[in-house]
Each structure stands twice: as structure tokens, then as C-alpha cells.
Motif scaffolding. Structure first.
Motif, PDB file in Angstrom:
ATOM      1  N   GLU A   1      60.325  44.521   5.114  1.00 40.63           N
ATOM      2  CA  GLU A   1      60.053  43.672   6.281  1.00 40.63           C
ATOM      3  C   GLU A   1      61.002  42.486   6.312  1.00 40.63           C
ATOM      4  O   GLU A   1      61.253  41.906   7.361  1.00 40.63           O
ATOM      5  N   ASP A   2      61.509  42.113   5.148  1.00 43.49           N
ATOM      6  CA  ASP A   2      62.516  41.065   5.074  1.00 43.49           C
ATOM      7  C   ASP A   2      63.337  41.247   3.811  1.00 43.49           C
ATOM      8  O   ASP A   2      63.025  42.067   2.947  1.00 43.49           O
TER       9      ASP A   2
ATOM     10  N   SER B   1      64.317  37.772   7.794  1.00 44.28           N
ATOM     11  CA  SER B   1      63.671  38.953   8.376  1.00 44.28           C
ATOM     12  C   SER B   1      64.712  40.007   8.733  1.00 44.28           C
ATOM     13  O   SER B   1      65.905  39.711   8.872  1.00 44.28           O
TER      14      SER B   1
END
Length: 311
Positions: free
Chosen positions: A10-11, A93
């Protein structure tokens, strides 16, 4: 089929200069000074080349555009790097990473083409001086600048999509100072042969071809300079061209080595060292090379300063 536990990213965590935990404050100050000098130096070139009538020539028109690209190009990576050094929060991100990569690739391709255009301009000025006003007219200069700006945009957007269309898994630690292609490809899951192929194509189209065009221009320029009977003219021509070549060698040399070596073996430390050269050092020395070593530019800057003082 065998089930495997895969953690979808997700990041990322940009490791940056985390190898030097006790030097974060020092590095922040150094890179802040460099960034401010890049903004001021290249900004000064843009202002002087646009205001002074004596500098309304193709050479300075290209230089002004090149300085503007340098500011944008550096602003894609350096501010984020400064925030990471100051806050020690290195998370970025996937969307922010993709945006940073896309703008970085687009601006890098623009800079690459502009360097080739500037080399061609010097070739026409030195090797075909009588035809220079005809060949390098205002319309042609605008076409060359616009072509440099738009030619790489669709390719780089597609390249960014290609990189982020493959899922990332495993470690989310990106061993780099910003979101660049080689370290991202190394974190991708599944078949990355397409990404590696496009990486090689990018190096060829936006790195090697412009670099060879520049070398061809300067080989012809060198042959013409050696035939000059005037020692003063030969010295002036060498001075102008050597300045351009310094920027060219730093930019293409570090960039091509960093990208091409990643196709064979990847070293995070080596990649970071080379990336500092093609993202930070080149934009920093650009104002020093093109302004402090250029008598016409210094004279124009003095006139502009005198006008400002009188007013």
C-alpha cells in the motif's frame, strides 16, 4: 496450485540515506542549500535571458527553457527528500510514488532532448555560421522546444503504467532516494521481463540516441574549431562547447550507467550515488557553467542589476 502468503503493498519506505543515521541533519542542510541554489541560479538565467534584448538569441532561448526544466526536474525529487530527512518519516503511498516517477521520467526525457537540441544549435552556429539565422529561425526554435516537451510524455506515462501494473510484494523498503524505475522493478512480483525490456528501450530512445547525436555534433564542431586560424576564436568556441559537454557527460554518463547496470546487477548504494549526479549535481552546476563562464551573460546581468538599482 500452492497457496502463498503475499502482502500487497500500500506504500513504500524510501530508505534514502538511512545508512547514515547520525548525518541526517547535516545532509538536510546540504541538500537545502543545493536546492535553494538551483532555484536561484536557474531562476536568474530565466529572468536575464527573457529580459535582456542582447540575449534574445536561439542559444539563450534554449538555455532559458533548459533552466526551467532543471527547476521542475529537481522539484520532483528534492523537496520530498528534504521532508524525509527532516521528519524521518519515509513512507510514500503507491499513488504518490507513481506520480513522482511519471513526472521524473517525463522531465528527464525533456532535459535529454533539450541537451541534444542545444548541441545541434552550437553545431549550426560554429560549422554553418552563414546559414545560422536561416536554419535556427524563431519558428524552428519553437518547434524544437515544443517537440522536446511533448515527445516523451506518452511514452513515459505508458512506462509508469507498465511499472505499477505489476503487483509489489515482499519487502516494502525502497532502497533509493526517490521513486525510480530500477529499485521499483526489483520489488515487483511475477514476470518483470516486460518492465526490464521497457527500461532498456527507454535508455536507448531517451538516453543513448540523444547522447550519440550530441557526440556527432561535437565531433563536427571539433573538426571545424581545429581549422580556425584565429586563436581567440578557437579559444572562445572551445570554452562554450566544453561547458555544454560537462553537463552532458555528467547527466548522460551517470544516468545511463545507473539504468543499464540495473539490467544486469542492482546495487542500492551505487544507484543512489549515480542518482545524486543526474538529479542534483547537474542542475546545481548548470547556472555556474552557463553564467559565470559566459561573458555575454555576465554583461547582461550587470546591465539588468544597474537598471534595478537606478529604479
Amino acid at each position: 496450485m500452492v497457496d502463498t502468503n503475499i502482502t500487497i503493498m500500500e506504500d513504500f519506505i524510501l530508505l534514502g540515506f538511512s545508512d547514515f543515521p547520525n548525518s541526517q541533519g547535516f545532509l538536510f542542510v546540504v541538500f537545502l542549500i543545493i536546492y535553494v541554489s538551483i532555484l536561484l541560479g536557474n531562476g536568474l538565467i530565466i529572468i536575464v535571458t527573457n529580459v535582456e534584448l542582447a540575449l534574445q538569441t536561439p542559444m539563450y532561448y534554449f538555455l532559458g527553457n533548459f533552466s526551467f526544466v532543471e527547476i521542475c526536474y529537481t522539484s520532483v525529487t528534492l523537496p520530498r527528500m528534504l521532508v524525509n530527512l527532516w521528519s524521518q518519516k519515509r513512507n510514500i503511498s503507491l499513488l504518490s510514488c507513481a506520480v513522482q516517477l511519471c513526472f521524473f521520467l517525463i522531465l528527464a526525457s525533456i532535459e535529454s532532448f533539450l541537451l541534444a537540441v542545444m548541441a545541434y544549435d552550437r553545431y549550426v552556429a560554429i560549422c554553418r555560421p552563414l546559414y545560422y539565422p536561416i536554419i535556427m529561425n524563431h519558428k524552428m526554435c519553437m518547434k524544437m522546444v515544443v517537440g522536446s516537451w511533448v515527445s516523451g510524455i506518452p511514452v513515459m506515462i505508458m512506462q509508469t503504467y507498465q511499472v505499477f501494473s505489476v503487483p509489489f510484494c515482499g519487502s516494502n523498503k525502497l532502497n533509493h532516494i526517490f521513486c525510480d524505475m530500477p529499485p521499483l522493478i526489483k520489488l515487483a512480483c511475477g514476470d518483470i521481463s516486460g518492465d526490464e525490456f521497457f527500461l532498456f528501450v527507454d535508455c536507448f530512445l531517451f538516453g543513448l540516441i540523444p547522447f550519440l547525436m550530441i557526440l556527432t555534433s561535437y565531433i563536427r564542431i571539433l573538426n571545424t574549431i581545429l581549422k580556425l586560424s584565429s586563436t581567440t576564436g578557437r579559444s572562445k568556441a572551445f570554452s562554450t562547447c566544453s561547458s555544454h559537454l560537462i553537463v552532458v557527460c555528467l547527466f548522460y554518463g551517470s544516468g545511463l550507467i545507473a539504468y543499464l547496470q540495473s539490467n544486469f546487477s542492482y546495487s542500492g548504494k551505487t544507484e543512489k550515488i549515480f542518482s545524486v549526479f543526474y538529479t542534483i549535481v547537474t542542475p546545481m552546476i548548470n547556472p555556474m557553467i552557463y553564467s559565470l563562464r559566459n561573458k555575454d551573460f555576465i554583461a547582461a546581468m550587470k546591465r539588468l542589476f544597474s537598471k534595478c538599482v537606478k529604479n
